[in-house]
Design a protein around this motif. Sequence first.
Motif, PDB file in Angstrom:
ATOM      1  N   TRP A  70       0.832  -1.211   0.000  1.00  0.00           N
ATOM      2  CA  TRP A  70       0.000   0.000   0.000  1.00  0.00           C
ATOM      3  C   TRP A  70       0.862   1.255   0.000  1.00  0.00           C
ATOM      4  CZ3 TRP A  70      -5.036   0.087  -0.970  1.00  0.00           C
ATOM      5  CH2 TRP A  70      -5.789  -1.103  -0.796  1.00  0.00           C
ATOM      6  N   ASP A  71       1.866   1.270   0.859  1.00  0.00           N
ATOM      7  CA  ASP A  71       2.712   2.461   0.942  1.00  0.00           C
ATOM      8  C   ASP A  71       3.545   2.656  -0.317  1.00  0.00           C
ATOM      9  OD1 ASP A  71       1.870   3.419   3.316  1.00  0.00           O
ATOM     10  OD2 ASP A  71       3.539   2.636   4.507  1.00  0.00           O
ATOM     11  N   ARG A  84       1.266   3.959  -3.112  1.00  0.00           N
ATOM     12  CA  ARG A  84       0.919   5.370  -2.973  1.00  0.00           C
ATOM     13  C   ARG A  84       2.114   6.249  -3.315  1.00  0.00           C
ATOM     14  NH1 ARG A  84      -0.987   3.958   2.185  1.00  0.00           N
ATOM     15  NH2 ARG A  84      -3.086   3.069   1.968  1.00  0.00           N
ATOM     16  N   HIS A 128       2.758   6.253  -7.105  1.00  0.00           N
ATOM     17  CA  HIS A 128       1.646   6.941  -7.769  1.00  0.00           C
ATOM     18  C   HIS A 128       1.805   8.452  -7.640  1.00  0.00           C
ATOM     19  CE1 HIS A 128      -2.660   8.368  -7.965  1.00  0.00           C
ATOM     20  NE2 HIS A 128      -2.557   7.668  -9.079  1.00  0.00           N
ATOM     21  N   GLU A 129       2.133   8.866  -6.440  1.00  0.00           N
ATOM     22  CA  GLU A 129       2.324  10.290  -6.185  1.00  0.00           C
ATOM     23  C   GLU A 129       3.479  10.860  -7.016  1.00  0.00           C
ATOM     24  OE1 GLU A 129       3.052  12.323  -1.980  1.00  0.00           O
ATOM     25  OE2 GLU A 129       1.315  10.971  -2.092  1.00  0.00           O
ATOM     26  N   SER A 148      -7.335   0.500  -6.576  1.00  0.00           N
ATOM     27  CA  SER A 148      -7.828   1.543  -5.673  1.00  0.00           C
ATOM     28  C   SER A 148      -7.221   2.896  -6.050  1.00  0.00           C
ATOM     29  CB  SER A 148      -7.482   1.194  -4.224  1.00  0.00           C
ATOM     30  OG  SER A 148      -6.128   1.505  -3.963  1.00  0.00           O
ATOM     31  N   LEU A 149      -6.057   2.844  -6.732  1.00  0.00           N
ATOM     32  CA  LEU A 149      -5.404   4.085  -7.176  1.00  0.00           C
ATOM     33  C   LEU A 149      -5.652   4.332  -8.661  1.00  0.00           C
ATOM     34  CD1 LEU A 149      -2.084   3.439  -5.252  1.00  0.00           C
ATOM     35  CD2 LEU A 149      -3.630   5.365  -4.811  1.00  0.00           C
TER      36      LEU A 149
END
Lengths: 339, 339, 339, 339
Positions: free
Chosen positions: D111-112, D115, D118-119, D156-157
């Motif tokens: 998850w981390d 994210r 993606h960022e 989810s992203l």
Amino acid sequence: MIAIVKDSATPDQLDHFVSWIEGRGFKTNVSRGENETIVGIIGDTTKIDPFLLESMDIVDQVRRVSEPFKKANRKFHPEDTVVDCGHGVLLGGGNFQVIAGPCSVEGDNLWDIARGVHEAGATMLRGGAYKPRTSPYSYQGMGERGLELLCEVGHSLDMPVVSEVMDPRDVEGFLDRGVDVLQVGTRNAQNFPLLRELGRTNAPVLLKRGMGCTIDEFLMSAEYVMSEGNPNVILCERGIRTFETRTRNTFDANAIPVVHHLSHLPIIADPSHATGYTRYVRPIAYAATAAGADGLEMEVHDDPQNALSDGAQALTPTQFSDAMRRISLIRSAVEADLD
Amino acid sequence: MIAIVKDSATPDQLDHFVSWIEGRGFKTNVSRGENETIVGIIGDTTKIDPFLLESMDIVDQVRRVSEPFKKANRKFHPEDTVVDCGHGVLLGGGNFQVIAGPCSVEGDNLWDIARGVHEAGATMLRGGAYKPRTSPYSYQGMGERGLELLCEVGHSLDMPVVSEVMDPRDVEGFLDRGVDVLQVGTRNAQNFPLLRELGRTNAPVLLKRGMGCTIDEFLMSAEYVMSEGNPNVILCERGIRTFETRTRNTFDANAIPVVHHLSHLPIIADPSHATGYTRYVRPIAYAATAAGADGLEMEVHDDPQNALSDGAQALTPTQFSDAMRRISLIRSAVEADLD
Amino acid sequence: MIAIVKDSATPDQLDHFVSWIEGRGFKTNVSRGENETIVGIIGDTTKIDPFLLESMDIVDQVRRVSEPFKKANRKFHPEDTVVDCGHGVLLGGGNFQVIAGPCSVEGDNLWDIARGVHEAGATMLRGGAYKPRTSPYSYQGMGERGLELLCEVGHSLDMPVVSEVMDPRDVEGFLDRGVDVLQVGTRNAQNFPLLRELGRTNAPVLLKRGMGCTIDEFLMSAEYVMSEGNPNVILCERGIRTFETRTRNTFDANAIPVVHHLSHLPIIADPSHATGYTRYVRPIAYAATAAGADGLEMEVHDDPQNALSDGAQALTPTQFSDAMRRISLIRSAVEADLD
Amino acid sequence: MIAIVKDSATPDQLDHFVSWIEGRGFKTNVSRGENETIVGIIGDTTKIDPFLLESMDIVDQVRRVSEPFKKANRKFHPEDTVVDCGHGVLLGGGNFQVIAGPCSVEGDNLWDIARGVHEAGATMLRGGAYKPRTSPYSYQGMGERGLELLCEVGHSLDMPVVSEVMDPRDVEGFLDRGVDVLQVGTRNAQNFPLLRELGRTNAPVLLKRGMGCTIDEFLMSAEYVMSEGNPNVILCERGIRTFETRTRNTFDANAIPVVHHLSHLPIIADPSHATGYTRYVRPIAYAATAAGADGLEMEVHDDPQNALSDGAQALTPTQFSDAMRRISLIRSAVEADLD
């Protein structure tokens, strides 16, 4: 040489291309296919750069039809070349010879090594006096004094001697001191000034394959020597550079029958450098013999662990003597008349 | 250097081995593990042949711990070397330079080519006068007259000139005629007499990677030059020999950051030889720049189809000028301060 | 495994590194040298990624001390493995076998080919029913019907049959139809699901070396089969990918003695694929035999020019018969008791 | 296809050869030169084995004129292919995408990582659930549960997810669980049953180059997928096997412009595997971008030293974020409108 012209080329472009080629003294032969047009280029195409043609807009691909080597080419010289190495030793065309001795000439232990290999059946003596070491800090050889000792020892046993020359300035000195066969090492396989210098002598040249050279480039190196007038070239397969790391080099056994097919020059093998480890030298010596090599070059040292260079791949005189007996049996098997 | 001793070695054999090493002036450090014993060998191990140790009966493997290159090693010289190429042109350590010009000096068309590349931003002029051609029947260069013309043209534009030397006998003549940077070609990357001869001068040496040489061997070739006293070595990645045949060579982009990691010497790239086709030269020039090269060497010709050598990989002055603008943008991207 | 820690590491950093390793269940042995510190890592290091350690800031280099293959390792299994191929045919440990037959099973001509090779001395019959062709548009094989025919013909002559399996879903079908030895082709040498599937059977597996695989990777592929419980692996050197283009592959003769040194598994050679041309198959068959191979696999076809695949490298029955006589003589030479 | 017939061939032999070819459904075009005769073979020559023709007595050489790949060939499909990877992400034809994530899906740390990448600008998420490890004793992946987690996190992203499939039996399960892009690893680049299975789906296939495969073979692997009806192939250069040992593989930068020239399929680069060391990943990512790649695949891990696989080549999220900014600048430089 053949140029494949793209389907998209206009008739004008094709005409312009053909004129350009003919303007350089070649004949052409144009054949139109369904999807492409083939332009045959007839004449001495060794002077054309195929990459240049291929870079032209309308050209899709270029292929050589004739080999770029001429004097080394079996097509124009069908019978095997036999090289006279001196002292009555002929190599090639059915004459199989074994060259043995230490990597480097180190001193008086050469007498014992030479007697040992001679007794075991070696017919030529090797020894380096100028060593091409990867590191400038490694032992670089005895120089002139080494050549003199090598000749003294070898000739006393009626063995021609072989030693590596690296510098074109040294060629004359090698000949003056009596070196019979001048070896060109793998790192100088495309040292063209050196090859030309050797081409201007009449001495047998033992040319090792460059570790990064194709068989065609290997034969072009021979062509350099021959193009200057010296036909006495002995080729030597000594392993090429590949991704395998368990051995120092990869012995390209295929090169032996391929060279016999393409060229009339003799080809021998060097199983010492081709493997890098004593334990693998004998199986590869046997393999090279069975594949049809015209001879072998092998490193032999009376005390490998104290050799000043390449002791790791040297046979002891006893190991060498054992190998020679088996090599002789394999030669008989390969040459046996089966009918 | 570390030797791994086999589990099967007796304490006597191990003692004998350790004494043998210490007898050669090294210290040792023995550490027994569960399945093997590790002998650390301490001292200047550049003179030990790891293959020799590995050939000993009780030894399983040998591994170098320290690189065999010293003067070229960043460990002992952390800051980047900057080479002064003359005429105020510095290369390395953040100074990015582009060397451009024809493969061979052919005659007065050099004036136009030189003016073109200078205008586009090239800071050094290249041109061959002695050409290492795979075939002895190919164009071999203009010789001395070519060097003179190259210097005349380059220096009139205040550009240092670069030309390839193949024969140690020619080094002095190159310097006498004013050649600023002496190039060693891929086929002579391990021509040790030539490297030593260059090491005895103070001239910048542009050393191309041998097409069959590892990065370590490449650095050892630099070490040959440096060990004679000349620290001015510029390395050049120009493609290696692999199984791929769609390009003339395989450009080893990795070599650029690897050399920067291992050595303080500058490294440039030659996208012309690394690809062999004009159409691929620009993307690879951009790639080399982005990977952190300290410069580029590129072939430019005003009429590639009539070039006497390597026209297939030459850019036209217009293509070159276009490339230079994009190279400059990429340099800015790579060097941009992101914070 | 050994990690060389940089001179610049602080004692704290070194302690932290050592704790990190010990925290993963290994013992360590730290030895400080003059310029670097060596950390020996003791335990089952096959699960450590050496690249990971090497990426750590204070680590300069990492070297494996023990080979990553265990079950295939001669150190833990000194005597040669002998594989029972069925029908009384043993391979390895002095048992030399020749596998011959067409590249592909094509139809009833298999009867004649099989009788021919059997009469000439071949002891096992090969034939492909599922062909791994580089092009999807090339002949892909007869499939199941091919396997049935192969078994019918081979077993009528009491010869075990060998055929290549590419898909893990086919393994059961091969065994059900009676195929004795399942061959894994060069393109599947690292197809791990297939290797595992074969490892769950008890059938002899003839594992070809991947054309891009090192000898260590080759042995790791064997390890995959063996780690599932099947010890019956026969290795096969069939040529590797190098820069040479005059042959289809480069036969790595060195691999034969190297594998014998590292592993107890038998190794045979495939001179047909290793060369790609009929004219070179026999010399390389002889070379492999002389180098100590435990057998050969050769393609034989009664009408090579009309073979549906790989006719270019097939021997005719007459050529094969001639070759077998010479192979037998070479075997005698290699095995001769010299004392 | 062109066959060069030897000068020594008699007219009868030539006639016989021509009839043999025509009997197989091809047209011919014979052109006699001075030293050799060229026979053009016209028709769908993808089914002819050039090695077979070359093995005939009167034939000297055979050369392909047309590439064996058709559906992947730019000649028959000039415009760039754009692959729709799902979730609105297009790749190719000017659409540059970065795929990032851990080598293996390991658990909730995904998850981390996701994210973070993606960022930083990554548009697709990668993660292995079935790992092809050289050693059977290394971590083999989480399997199905890994795929599920990967899809949950990525989707989810709104990022399409990429994961490697090794076994044809697993293809359906990958699709059922929602994997968007199915990756074929380097060791399975010529696993034809797997390629065919993927060809029968409509899912984007990310095909890595075999480490021992030429560019032509790489495109033939794509052809396998496409020949079954699936046009959605993304190629990936990830380094090839050469003699260089300082990096895990040799990144073949040339392959990027060469593939663009030969094929309409998009090609991305994997600098993580191409180098094997974190410290070299970014320069090679920049090089690939500058050479014209359509995207990048990079390994990112929040704690590389504790990654379960390939931590040695992973970037941290911070390093990745920094790299993304520079990649974007380089993209702008490469795409800048210079006029």
